[in-house]
Design a protein around this motif. Structure first.
Motif, PDB file in Angstrom:
ATOM      1  N   ILE A  26      12.447   4.923   1.459  1.00 50.30           N
ATOM      2  CA  ILE A  26      12.186   3.863   0.987  1.00 50.30           C
ATOM      3  C   ILE A  26      10.647   4.003   0.258  1.00 50.30           C
ATOM      4  CG2 ILE A  26      11.074   1.580   1.677  1.00 50.30           C
ATOM      5  CD1 ILE A  26      12.686   1.907   4.345  1.00 50.30           C
ATOM      6  N   GLU A  27       9.719   4.729   0.681  1.00 52.59           N
ATOM      7  CA  GLU A  27       8.892   5.134   0.096  1.00 52.59           C
ATOM      8  C   GLU A  27       8.819   5.841  -1.302  1.00 52.59           C
ATOM      9  OE1 GLU A  27       5.077   4.683   0.378  1.00 52.59           O
ATOM     10  OE2 GLU A  27       5.951   4.889   2.296  1.00 52.59           O
ATOM     11  N   LEU A  28      10.117   6.511  -1.532  1.00 51.06           N
ATOM     12  CA  LEU A  28      10.399   6.904  -2.966  1.00 51.06           C
ATOM     13  C   LEU A  28      10.570   5.961  -3.949  1.00 51.06           C
ATOM     14  CD1 LEU A  28      11.191   9.229  -4.838  1.00 51.06           C
ATOM     15  CD2 LEU A  28      13.479   9.188  -3.820  1.00 51.06           C
ATOM     16  N   GLY A  29      11.317   4.850  -3.448  1.00 51.55           N
ATOM     17  CA  GLY A  29      11.667   3.585  -4.100  1.00 51.55           C
ATOM     18  C   GLY A  29      10.278   2.966  -4.584  1.00 51.55           C
ATOM     19  N   PHE A  30       9.452   2.808  -3.767  1.00 50.18           N
ATOM     20  CA  PHE A  30       8.025   2.338  -4.249  1.00 50.18           C
ATOM     21  C   PHE A  30       7.236   3.109  -4.988  1.00 50.18           C
ATOM     22  CE2 PHE A  30       8.752  -0.359  -0.189  1.00 50.18           C
ATOM     23  CZ  PHE A  30       8.933  -1.710  -0.946  1.00 50.18           C
ATOM     24  N   LEU A  31       7.516   4.311  -4.734  1.00 49.16           N
ATOM     25  CA  LEU A  31       6.800   5.337  -5.654  1.00 49.16           C
ATOM     26  C   LEU A  31       7.349   5.352  -7.247  1.00 49.16           C
ATOM     27  CD1 LEU A  31       4.781   7.866  -6.130  1.00 49.16           C
ATOM     28  CD2 LEU A  31       6.758   9.335  -5.315  1.00 49.16           C
ATOM     29  N   ILE A  32       8.540   5.161  -7.241  1.00 39.49           N
ATOM     30  CA  ILE A  32       9.142   5.259  -8.531  1.00 39.49           C
ATOM     31  C   ILE A  32       8.730   3.828  -9.272  1.00 39.49           C
ATOM     32  CG2 ILE A  32      11.447   4.512  -9.775  1.00 39.49           C
ATOM     33  CD1 ILE A  32      12.700   6.489  -7.616  1.00 39.49           C
ATOM     34  N   GLY A  33       8.362   2.751  -8.502  1.00 40.99           N
ATOM     35  CA  GLY A  33       7.881   1.564  -9.022  1.00 40.99           C
ATOM     36  C   GLY A  33       6.458   1.798  -9.215  1.00 40.99           C
ATOM     37  N   ARG A  34       5.635   2.836  -8.970  1.00 37.30           N
ATOM     38  CA  ARG A  34       4.172   3.027  -8.934  1.00 37.30           C
ATOM     39  C   ARG A  34       3.498   2.290  -8.099  1.00 37.30           C
ATOM     40  NH1 ARG A  34       2.831   4.302 -15.031  1.00 37.30           N
ATOM     41  NH2 ARG A  34       3.781   6.495 -15.052  1.00 37.30           N
ATOM     42  N   TYR A  35       4.158   1.422  -6.998  1.00 39.25           N
ATOM     43  CA  TYR A  35       3.570   0.633  -5.968  1.00 39.25           C
ATOM     44  C   TYR A  35       3.041  -0.588  -6.568  1.00 39.25           C
ATOM     45  CZ  TYR A  35       3.780   5.039  -3.055  1.00 39.25           C
ATOM     46  OH  TYR A  35       4.543   5.752  -2.080  1.00 39.25           O
ATOM     47  N   ARG A  36       3.828  -1.124  -7.542  1.00 38.12           N
ATOM     48  CA  ARG A  36       3.446  -2.293  -8.130  1.00 38.12           C
ATOM     49  C   ARG A  36       4.567  -3.239  -8.317  1.00 38.12           C
ATOM     50  NH1 ARG A  36       0.990   0.911 -13.312  1.00 38.12           N
ATOM     51  NH2 ARG A  36      -0.652   1.728 -12.385  1.00 38.12           N
ATOM     52  N   ARG A  37       5.769  -2.605  -7.932  1.00 38.77           N
ATOM     53  CA  ARG A  37       6.886  -3.681  -7.969  1.00 38.77           C
ATOM     54  C   ARG A  37       7.339  -4.101  -6.645  1.00 38.77           C
ATOM     55  NH1 ARG A  37      10.361  -1.173 -12.892  1.00 38.77           N
ATOM     56  NH2 ARG A  37      10.570  -3.236 -13.328  1.00 38.77           N
ATOM     57  N   TYR A  38       7.500  -5.467  -6.435  1.00 35.40           N
ATOM     58  CA  TYR A  38       7.753  -6.201  -5.326  1.00 35.40           C
ATOM     59  C   TYR A  38       8.483  -7.181  -5.265  1.00 35.40           C
ATOM     60  CZ  TYR A  38       4.227  -2.711  -3.490  1.00 35.40           C
ATOM     61  OH  TYR A  38       3.735  -1.421  -3.225  1.00 35.40           O
ATOM     62  N   SER A  39       9.475  -7.385  -6.313  1.00 34.01           N
ATOM     63  CA  SER A  39      10.369  -8.363  -6.623  1.00 34.01           C
ATOM     64  C   SER A  39      11.443  -8.163  -5.704  1.00 34.01           C
ATOM     65  CB  SER A  39      11.027  -8.415  -7.971  1.00 34.01           C
ATOM     66  OG  SER A  39      11.693  -7.166  -8.144  1.00 34.01           O
ATOM     67  N   LEU A  40      12.409  -9.433  -5.443  1.00 39.01           N
ATOM     68  CA  LEU A  40      13.595  -8.985  -4.452  1.00 39.01           C
ATOM     69  C   LEU A  40      14.327  -8.001  -5.066  1.00 39.01           C
ATOM     70  CD1 LEU A  40      15.312  -9.624  -2.506  1.00 39.01           C
ATOM     71  CD2 LEU A  40      16.424 -11.636  -3.929  1.00 39.01           C
ATOM     72  N   GLY A  41      14.351  -7.777  -5.999  1.00 39.60           N
ATOM     73  CA  GLY A  41      15.294  -6.576  -6.651  1.00 39.60           C
ATOM     74  C   GLY A  41      14.826  -5.261  -6.532  1.00 39.60           C
ATOM     75  N   TRP A  42      13.699  -5.181  -6.570  1.00 38.19           N
ATOM     76  CA  TRP A  42      12.974  -3.858  -6.346  1.00 38.19           C
ATOM     77  C   TRP A  42      12.908  -3.510  -4.803  1.00 38.19           C
ATOM     78  CZ3 TRP A  42      12.207  -0.734 -10.284  1.00 38.19           C
ATOM     79  CH2 TRP A  42      11.646   0.571 -10.104  1.00 38.19           C
ATOM     80  N   ARG A  51       0.697  -1.138   0.094  1.00 32.44           N
ATOM     81  CA  ARG A  51       0.005   0.219  -0.035  1.00 32.44           C
ATOM     82  C   ARG A  51       0.939   1.300   0.024  1.00 32.44           C
ATOM     83  NH1 ARG A  51      -4.125  -2.847  -0.983  1.00 32.44           N
ATOM     84  NH2 ARG A  51      -5.149  -3.738   0.577  1.00 32.44           N
ATOM     85  N   PRO A  52       0.461   2.374  -0.587  1.00 29.64           N
ATOM     86  CA  PRO A  52       1.158   3.598  -0.702  1.00 29.64           C
ATOM     87  C   PRO A  52       1.319   4.065   0.916  1.00 29.64           C
ATOM     88  CG  PRO A  52      -0.057   3.455  -2.595  1.00 29.64           C
ATOM     89  CD  PRO A  52      -0.774   2.285  -1.774  1.00 29.64           C
ATOM     90  N   GLY A  53       2.344   4.509   1.231  1.00 31.20           N
ATOM     91  CA  GLY A  53       2.603   5.080   2.597  1.00 31.20           C
ATOM     92  C   GLY A  53       3.050   4.021   3.482  1.00 31.20           C
ATOM     93  N   ALA A  54       3.079   2.809   3.278  1.00 27.56           N
ATOM     94  CA  ALA A  54       3.394   1.695   4.240  1.00 27.56           C
ATOM     95  C   ALA A  54       4.660   1.822   4.867  1.00 27.56           C
ATOM     96  CB  ALA A  54       3.199   0.385   3.462  1.00 27.56           C
ATOM     97  N   ALA A  55       5.550   2.261   3.976  1.00 27.44           N
ATOM     98  CA  ALA A  55       7.221   2.429   4.468  1.00 27.44           C
ATOM     99  C   ALA A  55       7.232   3.544   5.513  1.00 27.44           C
ATOM    100  CB  ALA A  55       8.012   2.602   3.241  1.00 27.44           C
ATOM    101  N   PHE A  56       6.626   4.506   5.044  1.00 31.59           N
ATOM    102  CA  PHE A  56       6.792   5.557   5.851  1.00 31.59           C
ATOM    103  C   PHE A  56       6.036   5.612   7.152  1.00 31.59           C
ATOM    104  CE2 PHE A  56       4.936   9.863   7.544  1.00 31.59           C
ATOM    105  CZ  PHE A  56       6.309  10.365   7.657  1.00 31.59           C
ATOM    106  N   LEU A  57       4.669   5.062   7.251  1.00 27.27           N
ATOM    107  CA  LEU A  57       4.024   4.481   8.192  1.00 27.27           C
ATOM    108  C   LEU A  57       4.710   3.672   9.203  1.00 27.27           C
ATOM    109  CD1 LEU A  57       1.417   4.845  10.019  1.00 27.27           C
ATOM    110  CD2 LEU A  57       0.294   3.255   8.688  1.00 27.27           C
ATOM    111  N   ALA A  58       5.043   2.629   8.731  1.00 30.84           N
ATOM    112  CA  ALA A  58       5.944   1.437   9.579  1.00 30.84           C
ATOM    113  C   ALA A  58       7.081   2.263  10.061  1.00 30.84           C
ATOM    114  CB  ALA A  58       6.282   0.376   8.601  1.00 30.84           C
ATOM    115  N   GLU A  59       8.126   2.971   9.277  1.00 31.48           N
ATOM    116  CA  GLU A  59       9.110   3.528  10.106  1.00 31.48           C
ATOM    117  C   GLU A  59       8.759   4.509  10.989  1.00 31.48           C
ATOM    118  OE1 GLU A  59      12.527   2.812   9.999  1.00 31.48           O
ATOM    119  OE2 GLU A  59      11.714   1.041   9.187  1.00 31.48           O
TER     120      GLU A  59
END
Length: 190
Positions: free
Chosen positions: A98-114, A61-69
């Motif tokens: 971290i949130e920036l990283g998921f935003l760059i992937g449009r919150y659709r990329r969750y592979s190990l590399g991503w 979910r968007p915001g998950a990294a920021f909220l969790a941290e």
């Protein structure tokens, strides 16, 4: 993409557990000799943002990294971190990276590399905060660059890789049924 109550509960639980882990890591880190090279010490940094890796990997979910941290840093502070309120505020900076990283992937990329990419960006949040509040600005430029690179690699491994291993392991047990990680894994296996 909306948050469900179970996502919020899981985020709070994982973040609180992570906050307790951060506190233990604080005291272990304080055992390092003060003369240790800052670049070598940076190898320890990545564990301080594991909540920002594991929670978004599970709930997606968007915001998950920021909220969790933010929650993890607050719990670390509330439990008596030797870093005081800065345990909370640096957690927010790491979570934003971290949130920036998921935003760059449009919150659709969750592979190990991503996941490793996104958690490496937590190292940028750590670096910027540490530059202003923990004296990284006092280092020579080459040491600052080394500190940043090692911090980012530490984030990729200690937050990204470990989060991926834990998340995949928990998903295989079935306890993450009905979470985004499980739905995505089921879709890939069909």
């Amino acid at each position: 993409m909306g948050w469900k109550m179970r996502d919020i509960v899981l985020t709070a639980i994982f973040a609180a557990i992570s906050g307790a882990i951060y506190l233990g890591w604080d005291f272990l880190f304080k055992l390092l000799p003060p003369t240790i090279n800052p670049v070598a010490a940076a190898a320890f940094n990545g564990l301080w943002w594991i909540a920002g890796g594991i929670v978004p990997f599970i709930v997606r979910r968007p915001g998950a990294a920021f909220l969790a941290e933010s929650i993890g840093g607050f719990v670390e502070f509330a439990l008596g971190s030797p870093y005081g309120i800065q345990a909370f505020t640096i957690g927010m900076a790491q979570g934003l990276g971290i949130e920036l990283g998921f935003l760059i992937g449009r919150y659709r990329r969750y592979s190990l590399g991503w996941l490793m990419f996104a958690t490496a960006l937590g190292g940028i949040g750590n670096y910027v905060y540490s530059y202003f509040y923990y004296g990284v600005n006092q280092y020579r430029p080459g040491v600052q660059l080394g500190y940043l690179i090692v911090t980012m690699v530490s984030g990729a491994v200690l937050s990204g890789l470990i989060s991926w291993l834990i998340g995949r392991g928990l998903d295989r047990t079935g306890v993450l049924r009905n979470y985004a990680i499980d739905r995505d894994n089921q879709a890939m296996s069909t």
